[in-house]
Design a protein around this motif. Structure first.
Motif, PDB file in Angstrom:
ATOM      1  N   ARG A  33     -24.617 -22.010  12.437  1.00 44.03           N
ATOM      2  CA  ARG A  33     -24.947 -21.291  13.672  1.00 44.03           C
ATOM      3  C   ARG A  33     -24.298 -22.051  14.820  1.00 44.03           C
ATOM      4  O   ARG A  33     -24.608 -23.220  15.063  1.00 44.03           O
ATOM      5  N   VAL A  34     -23.392 -21.392  15.526  1.00 46.51           N
ATOM      6  CA  VAL A  34     -22.612 -22.064  16.562  1.00 46.51           C
ATOM      7  C   VAL A  34     -23.493 -22.367  17.777  1.00 46.51           C
ATOM      8  O   VAL A  34     -24.116 -21.470  18.348  1.00 46.51           O
ATOM      9  N   GLY A  67     -22.672 -27.139  15.514  1.00 46.49           N
ATOM     10  CA  GLY A  67     -23.671 -26.122  15.226  1.00 46.49           C
ATOM     11  C   GLY A  67     -24.699 -26.593  14.227  1.00 46.49           C
ATOM     12  O   GLY A  67     -24.671 -27.735  13.748  1.00 46.49           O
ATOM     13  N   GLU A  68     -25.616 -25.700  13.903  1.00 45.69           N
ATOM     14  CA  GLU A  68     -26.699 -25.999  12.969  1.00 45.69           C
ATOM     15  C   GLU A  68     -26.453 -25.268  11.654  1.00 45.69           C
ATOM     16  O   GLU A  68     -26.216 -24.057  11.641  1.00 45.69           O
ATOM     17  N   VAL A  84     -27.760 -30.545  12.423  1.00 47.89           N
ATOM     18  CA  VAL A  84     -26.714 -30.244  13.398  1.00 47.89           C
ATOM     19  C   VAL A  84     -25.471 -31.009  12.970  1.00 47.89           C
ATOM     20  O   VAL A  84     -25.539 -32.214  12.665  1.00 47.89           O
ATOM     21  N   VAL A  85     -24.342 -30.314  12.916  1.00 53.51           N
ATOM     22  CA  VAL A  85     -23.119 -30.921  12.398  1.00 53.51           C
ATOM     23  C   VAL A  85     -21.958 -30.714  13.362  1.00 53.51           C
ATOM     24  O   VAL A  85     -21.884 -29.722  14.083  1.00 53.51           O
ATOM     25  N   LEU A  86     -21.053 -31.673  13.361  1.00 52.96           N
ATOM     26  CA  LEU A  86     -19.775 -31.568  14.041  1.00 52.96           C
ATOM     27  C   LEU A  86     -18.749 -31.214  12.975  1.00 52.96           C
ATOM     28  O   LEU A  86     -18.721 -31.833  11.905  1.00 52.96           O
ATOM     29  N   VAL A  87     -17.922 -30.217  13.244  1.00 51.36           N
ATOM     30  CA  VAL A  87     -17.047 -29.655  12.212  1.00 51.36           C
ATOM     31  C   VAL A  87     -15.612 -30.131  12.383  1.00 51.36           C
ATOM     32  O   VAL A  87     -15.023 -29.997  13.459  1.00 51.36           O
ATOM     33  N   ASP A  88     -15.070 -30.690  11.312  1.00 53.01           N
ATOM     34  CA  ASP A  88     -13.644 -31.012  11.240  1.00 53.01           C
ATOM     35  C   ASP A  88     -12.904 -29.699  10.968  1.00 53.01           C
ATOM     36  O   ASP A  88     -13.140 -29.053   9.952  1.00 53.01           O
ATOM     37  N   VAL A 134     -22.905 -34.858  10.022  1.00 49.64           N
ATOM     38  CA  VAL A 134     -24.221 -34.731  10.654  1.00 49.64           C
ATOM     39  C   VAL A 134     -24.265 -35.614  11.903  1.00 49.64           C
ATOM     40  O   VAL A 134     -23.842 -36.778  11.885  1.00 49.64           O
ATOM     41  N   VAL A 135     -24.755 -35.033  13.003  1.00 53.70           N
ATOM     42  CA  VAL A 135     -24.889 -35.767  14.262  1.00 53.70           C
ATOM     43  C   VAL A 135     -26.350 -35.732  14.701  1.00 53.70           C
ATOM     44  O   VAL A 135     -27.061 -34.765  14.447  1.00 53.70           O
ATOM     45  N   ARG A 136     -26.771 -36.799  15.355  1.00 51.67           N
ATOM     46  CA  ARG A 136     -28.163 -36.915  15.776  1.00 51.67           C
ATOM     47  C   ARG A 136     -28.331 -36.299  17.160  1.00 51.67           C
ATOM     48  O   ARG A 136     -28.176 -36.968  18.182  1.00 51.67           O
TER      49      ARG A 136
END
Length: 364
Positions: A33-34, A67-68, A84-88, A134-136
């Motif tokens: 989910r963006v 996004g999540e 929540v993740v940051l996408v490569d 994964v980001v905090r």
């Protein structure tokens, strides 16, 4: 779900906000989910024409996204659900000789999220589970989400160009054009962190002040000083700089050569000013200067850059933040060049307090 879908090539009218089918993940993918997506120059360039081979319409742009994870295609990605993740954005097979050598953009199955496959200008997007870090951060922390979305493409390109390809060392001098762009702003931060002496180029008094505030030691306003090469030579007592990071291309490449010292180097990372150039060859071979191709950035470059910016070790410069339904206005600002730092659009499910853009000039 809703998405900004590009249905042709041309002006803003070719990108429309419409209802589309929600994506379904393959076994190695997850649905994200963006929460925020940062704009890049390629988003505009590929709205006009298919710059990257394999790009086709209908298309959803957006390379930089956070996004999540809401669902997974198999057990491989289930551990990410709820994170929540940051996408490569770089997608490759991960198994071939080129991928194992950490050159994934040379892989025969190379794709880019937001360029040759659908990206983050949507309510949700499918991405490989292995592309997620994964980001905090809480999913409602819009300020931090904005900063994270601005990290991947600009920061890793700058990291690769200056450090991995350019081998910039502490104490060296470097020219970084376009300090007001996402690339340039990231490059200034990376070079300063390395301990280099930074010369940067801007256009206009406002951008000059902002570039000085970012810490660059020498800021050259090209509207006041058209011959930036002569200015660099004067500031270095005729020696020239050790490195020019050229993410501009076109005619800038020849200028970059003349700005370097004997034995100096130019790293070519982009061609926003044109795909072709003309060189005065004695400027290259007589002083023993080098032109270095940026080459493929790898997972190691991506991980290092994402860690440095995500952990707050390096600063992200944000120009403005826009609600999802005003993406065309955000894109118009990008095209106008009247910005300093990254332009970010929040996801459609993210609540905003006002409908106006949040113009900011700050470091994260």
């Amino acid at each position: 779900m809703i998405a900004w879908v590009q249905t042709g090539f041309g002006g803003p009218e070719v990108r429309r906000l419409i209802e589309v089918a929600a994506p379904s993940p393959a076994a190695d993918e997850v649905v994200v989910r963006v929460l925020a997506v940062a704009l890049n120059r390629l988003d505009v360039l590929q709205r006009h024409e298919p710059v990257v081979a394999g790009m086709a319409v209908p298309h959803v742009a957006g390379m930089d996204l956070v996004g999540e994870v809401v669902s997974a295609g198999s057990a491989e990605g289930e551990a990410l659900v709820g994170s929540v993740v940051l996408v490569d954005p770089v997608v490759s097979c991960g198994r071939c000789e080129l991928c194992l050598a950490d050159t994934p953009t040379y892989c025969a199955r190379f794709q880019t999220i937001g360029s040759t496959r659908d990206g983050g200008m949507a309510e949700s997007v499918v991405v490989p589970a292995r592309n997620c870090t994964v980001v905090r951060v809480a999913p409602d922390d819009t300020e931090r989400l904005t900063e994270l979305a601005a990290v991947p493409v600009a920061s890793v390109t700058a990291w690769r160009g200056l450090l991995s390809a350019g081998r910039l060392q502490a104490g060296e001098t470097v020219v970084i054009p376009g300090a007001g762009s996402g690339l340039g702003a990231a490059g200034v931060q990376i070079a300063l962190r390395k301990g280099a002496e930074v010369f940067t180029l801007v256009s206009g008094e406002r951008k000059r002040r902002l570039a000085e505030a970012s810490g660059a030691q020498h800021v050259i306003d090209r509207t006041a000083t058209p011959d930036w090469v002569a200015e660099v030579q004067a500031l270095t007592d005729g020696r020239g700089v050790d490195l020019v990071w050229d993410h501009v291309g076109g005619r800038f490449l020849g200028q970059a050569l003349r700005a370097t010292r004997a034995g100096g180097r130019v790293v070519l990372s982009g061609t926003t000013d044109g795909l072709d150039t003309q060189l005065h060859l004695p400027d290259l071979y007589q002083p023993g200067r080098s032109i270095i191709g940026h080459g493929s950035y790898g997972r190691a470059d991506m991980a290092a850059a994402m860690a440095a910016f995500s952990d707050g070790e390096l600063s992200v410069v944000i120009d403005s933040v826009w609600p999802f339904d005003r993406l065309p206005e955000a894109e118009a600002k990008l095209e106008s060049n009247d910005f300093f730092g990254k332009i970010v659009v929040l996801g459609p499910t993210v609540r905003t307090e006002t409908g106006a853009s949040d113009d900011r000039k700050r470091a994260a």
